[in-house]
Scaffold this active site. Structure first.
Site, PDB file in Angstrom:
ATOM      1  N   LYS A 284     -20.656  11.246  -5.166  1.00  0.00           N
ATOM      2  CA  LYS A 284     -20.495  11.227  -3.716  1.00  0.00           C
ATOM      3  C   LYS A 284     -21.589  12.060  -3.068  1.00  0.00           C
ATOM      4  O   LYS A 284     -21.936  13.139  -3.534  1.00  0.00           O
ATOM      5  CB  LYS A 284     -19.125  11.788  -3.321  1.00  0.00           C
ATOM      6  CG  LYS A 284     -18.004  10.778  -3.333  1.00  0.00           C
ATOM      7  CD  LYS A 284     -16.755  11.345  -2.693  1.00  0.00           C
ATOM      8  CE  LYS A 284     -15.675  10.294  -2.566  1.00  0.00           C
ATOM      9  NZ  LYS A 284     -14.465  10.826  -1.901  1.00  0.00           N
ATOM     10  N   GLU A 370       2.182   6.556  -2.617  1.00  0.00           N
ATOM     11  CA  GLU A 370       3.165   6.885  -1.587  1.00  0.00           C
ATOM     12  C   GLU A 370       4.595   6.607  -2.038  1.00  0.00           C
ATOM     13  O   GLU A 370       5.508   7.392  -1.755  1.00  0.00           O
ATOM     14  CB  GLU A 370       2.853   6.102  -0.305  1.00  0.00           C
ATOM     15  CG  GLU A 370       1.525   6.455   0.340  1.00  0.00           C
ATOM     16  CD  GLU A 370       0.350   5.670  -0.204  1.00  0.00           C
ATOM     17  OE1 GLU A 370      -0.768   5.836   0.306  1.00  0.00           O
ATOM     18  OE2 GLU A 370       0.558   4.876  -1.160  1.00  0.00           O
ATOM     19  N   ARG A 398       4.182   2.306   3.373  1.00  0.00           N
ATOM     20  CA  ARG A 398       4.076   1.779   2.014  1.00  0.00           C
ATOM     21  C   ARG A 398       5.277   2.177   1.148  1.00  0.00           C
ATOM     22  O   ARG A 398       5.469   1.613   0.083  1.00  0.00           O
ATOM     23  CB  ARG A 398       2.795   2.298   1.356  1.00  0.00           C
ATOM     24  CG  ARG A 398       1.520   1.910   2.084  1.00  0.00           C
ATOM     25  CD  ARG A 398       0.295   2.396   1.345  1.00  0.00           C
ATOM     26  NE  ARG A 398      -0.602   1.274   1.092  1.00  0.00           N
ATOM     27  CZ  ARG A 398      -1.589   1.294   0.218  1.00  0.00           C
ATOM     28  NH1 ARG A 398      -1.807   2.362  -0.512  1.00  0.00           N
ATOM     29  NH2 ARG A 398      -2.356   0.251   0.055  1.00  0.00           N
TER      30      ARG A 398
END
Length: 630
Positions: A284, A370, A398
């Site tokens: 990243k 989740e 979710r």
């Protein structure tokens, strides 16, 4: 900045077809230009940053080898898709990203034919790309489907459900695992690169497939022995045994910043059939040293000077609601050792950094899972713990089945701290918490609270903590309003609203949450009664009936969908008691609100002060006119 002068190669790329006309020798210089353009542009407009820098080479290789948009590229979440937008005709508009009427923050089907699937939530790419691969097969097409998913996205069960299905179908699907976990980086090098070239090459592939055909004619024990031998040999060389067990051919790990290697590997893999995983290793923030060193800080940025890096964080006079929650969580954990904090991969976003540092044994980041976060909280509650699930409103959607089935039916004391409730601004449609009041208040046993300020947020969290059943406190993504915070935690009377102002005009404003500030601002102008409702469930029925008896028109205000929301609860209450009264609702309209600043999107939704004033003027005039004609 002149794109043509400063980025001559990039200026010649208006669409991927232009890219595919370049000789391979020009791809590395193009990658350098693309990276510098991304750094310059995002530093001027803000947006997602580090992830895109890490996907430069991958994006170029994909569009160079695959015939996009005929071949389908599906990006997971979409944080890393800025280079994709640049290469697909949106280069000159990148500076408008996440702004009102500008480019969407994530891939969006209505924005470009190259955005094959709208995203924003994690771990959907494999399932979506699999659906596209199945459709291609059904339609007799040879187009390819590619899912690009990060290692974080692989923590979600949905990704594994899709892998399981794809492996069973033997679908023509390429999954690219973009892995930026630094602990794997030693695997990158000449040995693994050459191994991947060999494994993806036609000679070994044909030999392996031919061997399988021969071995299938052998007795079952011989076939099984050969299959296991191949798996164990490969497992010693590469970390792909898990994907092989799902029925995928695994290749990698590959240095995701070695552009010639990526092009070579993808060219080989495009000719193969069946489910394939290509594991690439990236960093990243690649190419911008500060982002490489602090990828979390540079994940999403506001405007900054690239030569100086991000400015030091200012000490704000007003805290955010997220910070209020984080402080409360630490305070309550000091007083109650049963408290545990749970988050689905949103430690920083949910304000849990201090808690994770002070109470590491009581902090649980479950990854992008989740559903699991809610059910594991239910299990903890069964054994006497007091779990607090810190979750964004849009992500709690979710886990709705788990909320109903695992928590509410069993009436377990799980406290949901629901962040990003209402409109979120630049992140747009996929991240707006528009529906939580609607989907929470219909669940039996739930207590649902909407604080209007920072002190109420703190006291409502404490109120929910003390309950013996499930409770939710929902708050917006913004700064608090500036009231004094009472450090002593005091529970609020359950289901009781408070009248903030008694008016004489016959107009009553019933506000749920932060829109109380708008109601109070306009109250003097309309001489209106103002009620801070506080609780969506249980509703203060007694006060509502008193208000209805004393006023001609009732207006409810909430930052939630009108349909099924808190205002609907007020209308249902009056109807249940046979009270006929003029009731009007102000809330989010039946549409998705695009991205922009929070102030802009509130105005688009009609929830800013001027919009509310106009509607009150219209409605009170109509009521007066109707009364005068009787």
């Amino acid at each position: 900045m002149s794109v043509t002068a400063d980025y001559p190669l990039l200026a010649s790329i208006d669409r991927p077809a232009d890219l595919r006309q370049l000789p391979e020798s020009r791809l590395v210089p193009l990658a350098d230009e693309l990276r510098q353009y991304l750094i310059h542009t995002v530093s001027q407009c803000g947006g997602h940053f580090a992830a895109g820098l890490g996907a430069i080479e991958l994006t170029l290789a994909l569009h160079y080898i695959f015939d996009t948009p005929e071949d389908r590229l599906v990006w997971d979440v979409g944080h890393q898709a800025y280079p994709h937008k640049i290469l697909t005709g949106r280069r000159d508009r990148l500076g408008t990203i996440r702004q009102l009427k500008g480019l969407a923050p994530f891939p969006k089907r209505t924005e470009s034919p190259y955005d094959t699937f709208g995203v924003g939530h994690s771990s959907t790419s494999i399932a979506a790309a699999l659906g596209m691969a199945i459709a291609a097969q059904q339609q007799g097409s040879d187009r390819r489907a590619v899912a690009i998913i990060g290692d974080g996205g692989m923590t979600a069960g949905m990704a594994f459900e899709a892998l399981n299905h794809a492996g069973d179908l033997k679908a023509n699907l390429l999954v690219i695992l973009n892995d930026n976990e630094m602990s794997i980086s030693p695997n990158v090098g000449a040995v693994s690169s050459r191994l991947t070239k060999m494994l993806s090459g036609r000679i070994l592939t044909n030999a392996r497939e031919g061997g399988k055909q021969v071995l299938r004619l052998m007795p079952t024990p011989v076939w099984e022995l050969a299959r296991r031998a191949e798996a164990h040999m490969k497992g010693m060389l590469v970390p792909g045994i898990l994907f092989e067990e799902f029925g995928f051919n695994y290749f990698g790990p590959v240095d995701g910043h070695d552009l010639p290697l990526l092009v070579h590997t993808l060219r080989n893999l495009r000719q193969q059939h069946g489910p394939i995983v290509l594991h690439i290793l990236t960093r990243k923030g690649k190419g911008y040293e500060r982002a490489e060193a602090e990828p979390v800080a540079y994940h999403g940025v506001s405007r900054f000077d690239p030569t100086q890096g991000l400015p030091a964080k200012k000490i704000e006079n007003l805290p955010t609601y997220t910070q209020i929650f984080g402080e409360w969580l630490c305070d309550i954990a000091e007083h109650d050792e049963r408290v545990v904090g749970i988050t689905p991969a949103m430690c920083e976003g949910s304000g849990m950094v201090k808690f994770s540092q002070r109470f590491p044994d009581r902090y649980f980041d479950v990854g992008i899972a989740e559903q699991h976060s809610v059910t594991v909280a239910a299990g903890m509650a069964c054994e006497g713990l007091k779990p607090v699930v810190a979750i964004y409103s849009t992500f709690l959607q979710r886990a709705y089945d788990q909320l109903v089935h695992d928590v509410a039916i069993q009436n377990l004391p799980v406290l949901f701290a629901i962040d990003r409730a209402g409109l979120v601004g630049p992140d747009g449609q996929t991240h707006a918490g528009s529906f939580d009041l609607s989907y929470l208040r219909c669940i039996p046993n739930m207590v649902v609270m909407t604080p209007a300020d920072e002190n109420e947020t703190r006291q409502m969290l404490y109120t929910g903590h003390l309950l013996d059943g499930p409770a939710a406190v929902r708050y917006p993504r913004c700064k608090a309003v500036g009231v004094d915070i009472q450090q002593e935690m005091t529970p609020l009377p359950l289901g009781k609203a408070e009248c903030r102002r008694q008016g004489q005009s016959g107009l009553a404003l019933l506000a749920f949450g932060p829109l109380l500030a708008v109601a109070e601002t306009l109250a003097e102008e309309f001489d209106a009664t103002v009620v801070n409702m506080r609780f969506v469930k249980p509703l203060d029925t007694e006060l509502i009936l008193d208000i209805a008896e004393q006023h001609e028109i009732i207006v409810t205000l909430e930052e939630n969908a009108i349909m099924g929301g808190a205002g609907s609860a007020v209308s249902e209450c009056l109807a249940a008691h046979g009270v006929a009264k003029v009731v009007r609702h102000i809330g989010l309209p039946d549409t998705y609100i695009d991205h922009g600043s929070r102030e802009q999107v509130l105005a688009v939704a009609g929830l800013d002060r001027d919009s509310v004033r106009q509607r009150l003027q219209q409605w009170t005039h109509k009521v007066v006119t109707a009364a005068e004609t009787e």
